[in-house]
Design an enzyme around this catalytic site. Structure first.
Site, PDB file in Angstrom:
ATOM      1  N   THR A   1      -1.401   4.892   3.119  1.00  0.00           N
ATOM      2  CA  THR A   1      -2.465   5.519   2.226  1.00  0.00           C
ATOM      3  C   THR A   1      -2.730   6.883   2.422  1.00  0.00           C
ATOM      4  O   THR A   1      -2.480   7.393   1.187  1.00  0.00           O
ATOM      5  CB  THR A   1      -3.572   4.843   1.509  1.00  0.00           C
TER       6      THR A   1
ATOM      7  N   SER B   1       1.023  -1.406   0.132  1.00  0.00           N
ATOM      8  CA  SER B   1      -0.559  -0.128  -0.252  1.00  0.00           C
ATOM      9  C   SER B   1       0.978   1.058  -0.276  1.00  0.00           C
ATOM     10  O   SER B   1       0.154   2.191  -0.524  1.00  0.00           O
ATOM     11  CB  SER B   1      -0.810  -0.294   1.159  1.00  0.00           C
TER      12      SER B   1
ATOM     13  N   GLU C   1     -10.405   7.026   2.080  1.00  0.00           N
ATOM     14  CA  GLU C   1      -9.745   5.201   2.478  1.00  0.00           C
ATOM     15  C   GLU C   1     -10.901   5.283   2.665  1.00  0.00           C
ATOM     16  O   GLU C   1     -10.707   5.408   3.417  1.00  0.00           O
ATOM     17  CB  GLU C   1      -8.023   5.523   2.500  1.00  0.00           C
TER      18      GLU C   1
ATOM     19  N   ASP D   1      -8.838  -4.609   3.145  1.00  0.00           N
ATOM     20  CA  ASP D   1      -7.659  -4.679   2.745  1.00  0.00           C
ATOM     21  C   ASP D   1      -6.923  -5.885   3.900  1.00  0.00           C
ATOM     22  O   ASP D   1      -6.699  -7.063   4.207  1.00  0.00           O
ATOM     23  CB  ASP D   1      -6.603  -4.204   2.486  1.00  0.00           C
TER      24      ASP D   1
ATOM     25  N   ASP E   1      -6.074   0.371  -4.457  1.00  0.00           N
ATOM     26  CA  ASP E   1      -4.613   0.758  -4.693  1.00  0.00           C
ATOM     27  C   ASP E   1      -3.742  -0.472  -5.001  1.00  0.00           C
ATOM     28  O   ASP E   1      -2.764  -1.090  -5.742  1.00  0.00           O
ATOM     29  CB  ASP E   1      -3.851   0.900  -3.458  1.00  0.00           C
TER      30      ASP E   1
ATOM     31  N   HIS F   1      -6.858  -9.893   3.787  1.00  0.00           N
ATOM     32  CA  HIS F   1      -5.626 -10.256   4.615  1.00  0.00           C
ATOM     33  C   HIS F   1      -6.285 -11.811   5.774  1.00  0.00           C
ATOM     34  O   HIS F   1      -5.736 -12.780   5.439  1.00  0.00           O
ATOM     35  CB  HIS F   1      -4.575  -9.444   5.859  1.00  0.00           C
TER      36      HIS F   1
END
Length: 544
Positions: A156, A88, A278, A283, A325, A287
């Site tokens: 980010t 990122s 954002e 994300d 991203d 994960h």
């Protein structure tokens, strides 16, 4: 890397060509249009770690089109200077500065370039800070802001507001953000503002309040604020997942809440604004292979996009860009169980098992008692209701309950995952309004599209904001030294005749013979080297 002007330069549609030039149609004169390449306001939204399969799954789950669908305009390549799969930090750096960079680097140039097609010269000034689009907007007189559902110091948002050699350097990121003098900062990360959690012991909350911000910490406080400067710290670290919020953190605002309020606040500036937003936690869910968390916060992000586009449609002078991203998890709709049966499997087979979950993995696990006596109830919160004997045994015997639950739900929903890390596929790009990028672009092209729409050039801006301090001050006959008595906050000291100037790291001020003067940008120390603006050099040069 050279900018592909054919990609980022948006031509006026042929149907508007005559009217834009002021020609008449019949007896009615058509007013000349504003420059179709320029925008008064720009809103950039990034959904972290969202692959195309995630948006597809979120759409099926919602049961109707996404707000993003309406503004789909192209695709984006996401690789970094050194890898097909980006982190990122370099991804954010590319989107914010127009430069590919390396793993963990935030707002600085790379040391290594191995990816095909990237100019090797990019690594000739390793660790050098490079100007970002938020800084360009601020220099242009526009109001600026950042919003995130993670800590605002996360990679980010940090890439749009700071310059450090490693994304975990929250202390320096936070200090630079405070002294960037943005009008709106909303998200998590209060811990890094508190003196007891900082290596330098600085009380950034006190600094924020001294700068005239309305410091808000709940949704109610946010929505009721009428201040022109807003700093929202809604969590010590990250905010809750959208699905979990009503149960676990009801006082937190949604991403759409923050987006709407951020736009409302920044719109008070007659010169326009730049806003970065954002959706951070898709994300994190990816994960963990948590399909529920991924869907939850992708839909929350889409709600924020709707707020931005609705404003842009009314305003008619705002560019909106939404993009991911990078991908994450290698999620697929279909797995080994569907290899021979996929042509006849209805959508409901994939979606109905997911609909049974009432909390994300994070939210469900927070309900687990220390003795694990309610483990089956926790599994039900995550959609594993009425478990089979085999599922019950797997849950009761699990030494990693989170991993077990996501595997069981993925099996039930026929969802596949290839990794617990990022992935390198091309992704969709969504854009709207004047100057919008279209087509298949590099992530770096997006930064140049934004800069062009706001009327500045990133390379020229970079030459203004970040020059090697020692070299620059030597050219005006000054000597340079570093006061490192406070090793966490060193000060650049310049001596020129009777003039003594001091530039504290991470701050937007210069003290000339004890008198403080404001600068338009922060001073940055990167890999031991100080970088200052030409403005700072000129102020020292002119002082007598």
């Amino acid at each position: 890397m050279k900018v592909n002007k054919k990609v980022i330069g948006v031509t006026l549609a042929s149907s508007l060509a005559l009217s834009s030039l002021g020609f008449t149609t019949g007896n009615t004169k058509v007013e000349a249009k504003k420059d179709p390449e320029k925008a008064k306001n720009v809103i950039v939204l990034v959904m972290d770690g969202v692959s195309s399969s995630t948006t597809t799954l979120a759409r099926w789950y919602k049961g109707e089109p996404l707000a993003m669908d309406e503004i789909l305009t192209g695709g984006v390549r996401t690789y970094s200077a050194e890898s097909a799969i980006t982190d990122s930090a370099p991804a954010g750096t590319a989107l914010a500065t127009g430069n590919k960079s390396n793993d963990k680097f935030v707002g600085v140039l790379p040391t290594t370039v191995t990816s095909p097609g990237i100019d090797q010269a990019l690594a000739e000034n390793p660790y050098k800070p490079v100007a970002n689009v938020l800084e360009g907007a601020k220099i242009s007189g526009k109001a600026t802001g950042i919003i995130s559902t993670s800590e605002v110091q996360h990679a980010t948002p940090a890439a749009f507001s700071s310059h450090v050699t490693h994304r975990t350097d929250y202390d320096n990121i936070a200090e630079q953000q405070v002294y960037q003098n943005m009008e709106v900062v909303l998200g998590g990360g209060k811990n890094t503002l508190l003196p007891q959690n900082r290596k330098d012991g600085e009380d950034l909350v006190n600094v924020i309040e001294s700068k005239g911000y309305d410091l808000v910490e709940t949704r109610e406080e946010l929505l009721n604020s009428e201040s022109k400067k807003l700093w929202g710290s809604f969590a010590s670290s990250a905010l809750a997942y959208d699905m979990d919020r009503p149960t676990t953190n009801p006082e937190e605002p949604t991403l759409a809440d923050m987006t709407k309020k951020g736009i409302e606040t920044l719109s008070k500036d007659k010169d326009g604004f730049f806003l970065f937003i954002e959706g951070s936690k898709p994300d994190w869910a990816a994960h963990a292979n948590d399909a529920i968390g991924m869907i939850s916060d992708t839909l929350a992000f889409d709600d924020a996009v709707r707020e931005a586009v609705e404003f842009a449609k009314k305003d008619k002078n705002t560019m909106v860009i939404a993009v991911s991203d990078h991908g994450n998890s290698g999620i697929s709709i279909g797995n080994q169980n569907t290899s021979g049966s996929y042509p006849s499997i209805p959508v409901s087979t994939y979606i109905d098992p997911l609909k049974k979950a009432t909390m994300t993995l994070e939210g469900a696990l927070k309900q687990l008692k220390s003795d694990k006596s309610n483990v089956l109830e926790v599994a039900a919160l995550y959609g594993i209701d009425n478990p089979t004997p085999a599922e019950t045994k797997a849950i009761n015997d699990s030494t990693n309950l989170g991993k077990t639950l996501v595997q069981l739900l993925a099996t039930r929903a026929n969802i596949g995952f290839t990794t617990g890390g990022h992935t390198g596929e091309d992704l969709f790009m969504y854009s709207y309004g004047p100057g919008k990028p279209v087509g298949f672009v590099e992530n770096t092209d997006i930064a140049h599209s934004v800069a062009s729409a706001m009327g500045f050039d990133l390379k020229k801006l970079d030459d203004q904001l970040f020059v090697n301090a020692e070299a620059a001050f030597k050219t005006i006959g000054a000597t340079v030294s570093i006061d490192a008595s406070n090793k966490e906050n060193p000060i650049l000291v310049i001596q020129k005749g009777k003039t003594v100037a001091k530039l504290p790291v991470n701050k937007d001020v210069v003290l000339i013979n004890g008198k403080e003067k404001k600068l338009k940008s922060v001073t940055v120390q990167s890999n031991g080297i100080f970088y200052v603006s030409k403005e700072a050099v000129e102020l020292v040069k002119k002082d007598k």
